[in-house]
Every structure is written in structure tokens, then in C-alpha cells.
Scaffold this active site. Structure first.
Site, short mmCIF file in Angstrom:
data_model
loop_
_atom_site.label_atom_id
_atom_site.label_comp_id
_atom_site.label_asym_id
_atom_site.label_seq_id
_atom_site.Cartn_x
_atom_site.Cartn_y
_atom_site.Cartn_z
CG ASP A 1 -2.13 -0.94 1.00
OD1 ASP A 1 -2.42 -1.25 -0.16
OD2 ASP A 1 -2.76 -1.34 1.98
CE1 TYR B 1 -9.24 -4.25 7.15
CE2 TYR B 1 -8.74 -5.22 5.02
CZ TYR B 1 -9.13 -5.36 6.34
OH TYR B 1 -9.39 -6.61 6.85
#
Length: 680
Positions: free
Chosen positions: A313, A397
Site C-alpha cells: 500500500d 480498509y
């Protein structure tokens, strides 16, 4: 000169202010960088800025300048450029001071690609909608293009011939039943597309078994789903009538005995620099630079459309650009200092995420206490901590990263994980009646695939100076025998880590394993090395097979700790170019030289994070899960450094008769909207 006194930062003539060499890039600097770069001969209308960040000077150059022994380092920026039409990618360093191009590297794709652009993501829905095979596969599942949301995802590396040198994303689909419906509840499973973003075409269409699309909605924000409000909760009011205890000047912060600088980077997010502790008038360094340099989310479902789900990420998505503006809700409570995050968009223009970083104090219970049997002494002190945090939303998320500084010199980093599970259709029982082994059923027909969240903290240590070493300390049982006749003895085993190649270590809760960072030149009043100790939170390392593609790309995640000798070019645990990288970069390359790490300027790379077997309670929105590590002084001080913390004055709030009716502090009721954060 110390960085915590910015008023002393003056030019040689003593008049004009001097920008600190580690200061975050400002909006005018981003403008200047854009103007420099758009003047390059090879810059085209389709060229985009994939990354713009501060190219930090060498640590020793900064320290020399601060000590008055060296010149002010040149102000540099690192700029990564992608031509959307051709895929041409370059990595450049420019001088903001002189306006010159200092270096350019052209990427051929063999060692990875530049991070994925938002513009690439935005184009995916249109690209797949024009593919007849994709449209037909949706139709076979009872869906149209207009009814699905496509989720473009990083591709990993699987050595497919048609992907060599090409920028690839992989696509999954989710049905959305109406505009306010959260599509994560309705995965269109058994279908995946591999897309060449530059050529704007699907290179492979994976149409496996069509599974039933889960029908039950997952709209956690729907009052009908939430149910009746829990009305028995009374307000908790947090106030500091005299204001906060910290002092802030720009990015420089003083709190208690702590001194440090707050920074921000589009790739790493929040960066803390030059944390030091004032010990009886001596400013003692502890960490030169601390950040979350990488975050890997590997999934464990080997199905034909999901085996490639492994997301970096930070390196692939630049999660700092998705930072939340904390003015929008009660993310922080109390007397708040907000810092804005200034970044560059893909056209090189600056933009600001207002209130991207939150800083506040929290009461943290008892600091120390003793009621003495013999002297009658009864003393107690309350603890508090300084919290510096930011939240970023990466697709489904939401991640909060919190750095805590405590009065006793403790440093803690905590990740808070929430948001929505990345879902799948749940296949149910197989022919033998066995449950699906790679996901949990979190709602009827809805799966939560097993996965991990593995964060890499880069800790550029400077414990009392630049000469540091790491000792692994284990608790050890002593066998019963001579000298231990009753078998009660235990001791510790200390192993000094000597070189980079042998520095990969795994946490061991059964031995209370910890890693001590000691100064090899300084001693405390007992004549022992001053130091700090890293306490890991024991959890699994990367679960994928050692021969897997993801293990080769993320060797950093196969251990809880690596230690390297400081090198300014070694910034990211998975390497500079993570997207579609075949592996062998980052930590793998950093430790190849096997340099000494004993008595050197060292960097710790610490992996931590949970292995997630989703629960029904994690749906439709996940309560916060926590992952953390702690750094504590160990022989750094000669005694408890908080003896001088004064006792709390009794002002009517040390205790309350819970039977008595009362309002908020100060005799008036305060709603949440009044104390979610008072900006300073």
C-alpha cells in the site's frame, strides 16, 4: 544548533530565515518543481507526476550543518514521471535551489514499475466496459456493466510474457444495487481481468466458476442496519483549561522533555524526525528518522481469480495521498494541534489535505505509585502521552498510524485497522462436507478471505549518537544442578548482531525476545552501554511459501527484524519500484554486502502486524484491530526520569460520586461537536 530551535535557523548574514533541510516540501516548492520538470525536453502532454518528494540530504551532512561544522545542504526533490501514452518512466532528482536536473534514470520495467496513478485507476472501468468478453462474462452472472463497480488492483509479478515491460493492473468486480449500496457486500466472483493501462486493453480474462452473488446488503451507515441507538452512554468530556502542554513552531515540537520534527511524505505518510530527550539539560538523540516505509497485505486464497492478491500500500499505491482530513469527524479528542499535509497531484500542482496530522495529549493512567509499609509515604503520579497520528483510506480498509511519546522516554507505534473487509463469494461446503479452507463466512454466502497486514517500520536509530549496535536478548532457563539445586534459576542470553546478512531475526514470545539498541561508545553511571530496547508484538511473519513470488518480492516480511548500515539510498524495505517488481530488491539487496552493523550508524527494519481470520463481527464494518511495537529506554537514564513529575492537583475531578448528578467539566454540558478538537 538544535533543530528544535528554529529561530536560530538564519542565513550567514543573520537576517533571512533559512529553511531547515528536512522541512517538508511547501506549496511554493511544489510549484517550482513542476515548473522545472515541465521544462524538460522529454516532457509531454501525457506525462504525469507519479511521485514528488523531498530528496533528503545525507544524515551526516544535516548533523554537520546543525553543529555549525558544514554548509547548508542543497534543497533537492525526487520526481518520478510516467508518460501515460507510452509507459515511459523516469526517476529524476532536481535541485530546487538552482532549478537544474541532477540525475535521470529511465526504467525499463525489469526491476519494477512506478507507483500506480489515480488516473490509471480511473480509466479502468471504461477500458473493461469496451471488452466483449468482459461484458459477456458479467451477463452470464446476471449483471450489466452499469450495475458493477470495478476495483483495479496491483498486479504482483508472475512472469507472464505479455506483461513484460507493460504496466498491468488486475480487476475484480462488485455489484452495486443502488447508489447508496456498498458494493463490497456483492462480489461478482470467479471473474477477473488483467489490463494493460497504456494500451488500454484486457490482456487476459479469467472466467472461472461463476459463484452466486451474495444478496444481503452491508450498509453499515443505514440506520435500519445499525438498530436503535445505545442511549445509556453518557458524555466523556476531555478538557485542558490551561491549554496543551506542547509548544509548536512550524514543524518543530517540544513536549515535556521531548524534541522532534513532524513531516509528511506522499509515500510514507507521517514521518517523525530527530527525536531527542532533554536529560537534565543535555539533549540526547534517540531516533533520527521514523516512518512506516511499507505495508504489505498478502491474501491466502489460491483461487484462480485471487491468488495474485498481494498489495504494497505504500510502494504501489502511495497511501499518504489518501490521508483523511481529520476535521471531518471525531478522530481526535481534546486540545488538538493539526498539521496540514501538502502534496503534489499527478499534474505536479500542489494540493493540501487540511488537518491531515493530529497531535494531542492523553491521560494514560498511573505513571508510578507506592504506599510504603515502613515510612508511611504514599505517592502517586499520573502518566500522559503525546499522540501524533494520521488516518488513510486505501480502498476498503482504513488505517490509523499513531506514534506515542511517554514522559518516561518510551516510544510506541500503533496501527489501528478498520474499514471494510475485501470480500469474496463464499463457496460453502465441498463434496466431502468440509468448509472452505481459505475464507470465513461473515454473512450469508459472503466470504472474508484470510490475509495479513504486515507493516514495515524504518527506524533510523541514533541512540546517544551514531555508534550503535543491536543485541538480541532471550530469557533462558537454567537446568537444575550445582548452583541451581532448587531449579528456580533463569537468566538471559545476549547475542550481538554483527553483520547485515545475519541480522534477520524472528520474535519469540516463549523467550521474551527483545532487541537492545546500544551505544558502543557511551556508558551510563553503572558503566554499561546506554541503550533502548525494541519490544515486538509477537505475530506470524509472511505466511506464503518461501519459494512464492510474494516471498521473493517481500523478504522484509519473512522476519520481524533486519538491521542495515545506514545508506541514504536504502529507503524502502521492498525497494524503490515495487509495482510488478520480480523480487530481489529492498532488504534482499541491502544485506547483500553484509556490512558490519556493530558500532555503526544503523537502521532497524521492523515488521509487525496481524494475521486476520475474519469474524462475522468484522462485518459490515470492522471494529478497530490493533498492532504495535514499543521502544523503551534500557540503561539510557541513570534512574527513573519521571521522579520530577509533579502530583496532580485535586481540582474536583480525581474522583466523582457516581450517585450524584453532574454536568461536564466547568458545570456545563458539552456535546461531541464542542470537544472533538480545538485547533491551535
Amino acid at each position: 544548533m538544535t533543530i528544535t530551535d528554529p529561530t536560530t535557523l538564519r542565513s550567514a548574514d543573520g537576517d533571512a530565515p533559512v529553511q531547515h533541510p528536512l522541512a517538508s516540501l511547501s506549496a511554493p516548492e511544489f510549484d517550482r518543481i513542476r515548473d522545472i520538470v515541465t521544462g524538460f525536453d522529454d516532457f509531454t502532454e501525457t506525462t504525469r507526476f507519479a511521485y514528488v518528494g523531498l530528496e533528503e540530504p545525507h544524515k551526516r551532512a544535516v548533523l554537520a550543518w546543525q553543529a555549525g561544522d558544514g554548509p547548508l545542504p542543497e534543497r533537492l526533490a525526487r520526481v518520478m514521471l510516467l508518460d501515460m501514452a507510452t509507459g515511459r518512466s523516469t526517476d529524476n532528482v532536481v535541485s530546487i535551489d538552482s532549478g537544474s536536473l541532477l540525475s535521470t534514470v529511465v526504467l525499463d520495467g525489469s526491476r519494477g514499475q512506478l507507483p500506480i496513478l489515480i488516473e490509471e485507476f480511473d480509466a479502468i472501468a471504461e477500458i473493461v466496459a469496451e471488452d466483449e468478453g468482459w461484458v459477456a462474462a458479467l451477463a452470464a452472472r446476471g449483471c450489466t456493466v452499469d450495475e458493477v463497480k470495478v476495483v483495479p488492483l496491483s498486479a504482483g509479478f508472475y512472469d507472464y510474457p505479455e506483461e513484460v515491460g507493460r504496466r498491468i493492473v488486475r480487476v475484480l468486480a462488485f455489484r452495486q444495487d443502488y447508489p447508496a449500496d456498498h458494493p463490497w457486500a456483492h462480489p461478482v466472483d470467479g471473474l477477473s481481468a488483467y489490463v494493460d493501462t497504456a494500451a488500454r486493453r484486457i490482456t487476459r480474462l479469467i472466467d472461472a466458476t461463476a459463484l452466486a452473488i451474495p444478496a444481503e446488503p452491508g450498509n453499515f451507515d443505514d440506520p435500519a442496519v445499525q438498530g436503535a441507538p445505545l442511549s445509556s452512554l453518557k458524555p466523556i468530556v476531555i478538557t485542558q483549561p490551561e491549554g496543551p502542554s506542547f509548544q509548536v513552531d512550524g514543524e518543530f515540537v517540544e513536549w515535556g522533555n521531548w524534541r522532534f520534527q513532524v513531516g509528511f511524505d506522499v509515500r510514507e505518510g507521517l514521518v517523525l524526525r530527530q527525536l531527542s530527550f532533554d536529560d537534565a539539560g543535555e539533549e540526547r538523540p534517540i531516533i533520527y528518522r521514523a516512518s512506516i516505509n511499507e505495508m504489505l497485505v498478502p491474501y491466502g486464497d489460491p483461487s484462480p481469480v485471487r491468488f495474485w492478491q498481494n498489495y504494497f500500500d505504500t510502494g504501489e499505491y502511495l497511501f499518504g495521498r489518501f490521508t483523511n482530513s481529520l476535521a471531518l469527524g471525531c478522530d481526535c479528542v481534546g486540545e488538538i494541534k493539526y498539521f496540514d499535509a501538502v502534496l503534489a497531484d499527478e499534474l505536479g500542482n500542489p494540493f493540501t489535505i487540511e488537518n491531515g496530522i493530529c497531535m494531542h495529549e492523553e491521560d494514560f493512567g498511573t505513571l508510578w505509585k507506592h504506599s510504603d509499609l515502613y515510612t508511611g509515604s504514599n505517592e502517586v503520579r499520573r502518566s500522559r502521552r503525546l499522540v501524533i497520528s494520521f488516518f488513510t483510506t486505501v480502498g476498503n480498509y482504513d488505517y490509523g498510524f499513531y506514534w506515542y511519546l511517554y514522559l518516561d522516554g518510551t516510544i510506541e507505534c500503533e496501527s489501528k485497522l478498520t474499514g471494510i473487509l475485501f470480500t469474496s463469494a463464499y463457496p460453502g461446503l465441498d463434496a466431502e462436507g468440509a468448509d472452505y479452507p481459505y475464507a470465513s463466512e461473515v454473512a450469508p454466502g459472503l466470504g472474508g478471505p484470510y490475509h495479513q497486514h504486515l507493516f514495515s517500520a524504518r527506524l533510523d536509530m541514533m541512540v546517544d549518537g551514531l555508534s550503535n549496535a543491536v543485541e538480541e536478548v532471550d530469557a533462558v532457563r537454567v537446568p537444575i544442578g550445582p548452583g541451581n539445586e532448587h531449579g528456580n534459576a533463569f537468566t538471559k542470553r545476549v547475542t550481538r548482531l554483527s553483520t547485515e546478512a545475519g541480522s534477520g531475526r524472528v520474535a519469540d514470545g516463549s523467550a521474551a525476545r527483545a532487541w537492545h539498541i546500544v551505544n558502543t561508545e557511551k556508558t551510563n553511571r553503572m558503566g554499561r552501554p546506554t541503550g533502548y530496547v525494541l519490544y515486538p508484538q509477537e505475530s506470524p511473519t509472511l505466511m506464503a511459501d518461501a519459494s512464492s513470488s510474494i516471498a521473493k518480492r517481500a523478504e522484509f516480511a519473512t522476519k520481524h527484524l533486519f538491521v542495515t548500515k545506514y545508506d541514504p539510498a536504502e529507503r524502502y524495505a521492498a525497494g524503490d519500484f515495487v509495482h510488478q517488481n520480480p523480487g530481489g530488491d529492498g532488504i534482499t539487496r541491502f544485506i547483500e554486502g553484509d556490512e558490519s552493523i556493530d558500532g555503526e550508524d544503523i537502521v532497524l527494519w521492523h515488521t509487525f502486524g496481524p494475521t486476520h481470520f475474519p469474524r462475522p463481527e468484522d462485518w459490515p464494518v470492522m471494529p478497530v484491530d490493533y498492532a504495535r511495537f514499543t521502544l523503551k529506554p534500557y540503561g539510557f537514564f541513570g534512574k527513573n526520569p519521571t521522579l520530577n513529575v509533579p502530583p496532580n492537583e485535586a481540582v474536583g475531578h480525581c474522583s466523582h460520586d457516581t450517585g450524584a448528578a453532574h454536568t461536564g467539566h466547568g458545570g456545563h454540558d458539552q456535546g461531541a461537536e464542542e470537544h472533538c478538537g480545538h485547533g491551535h
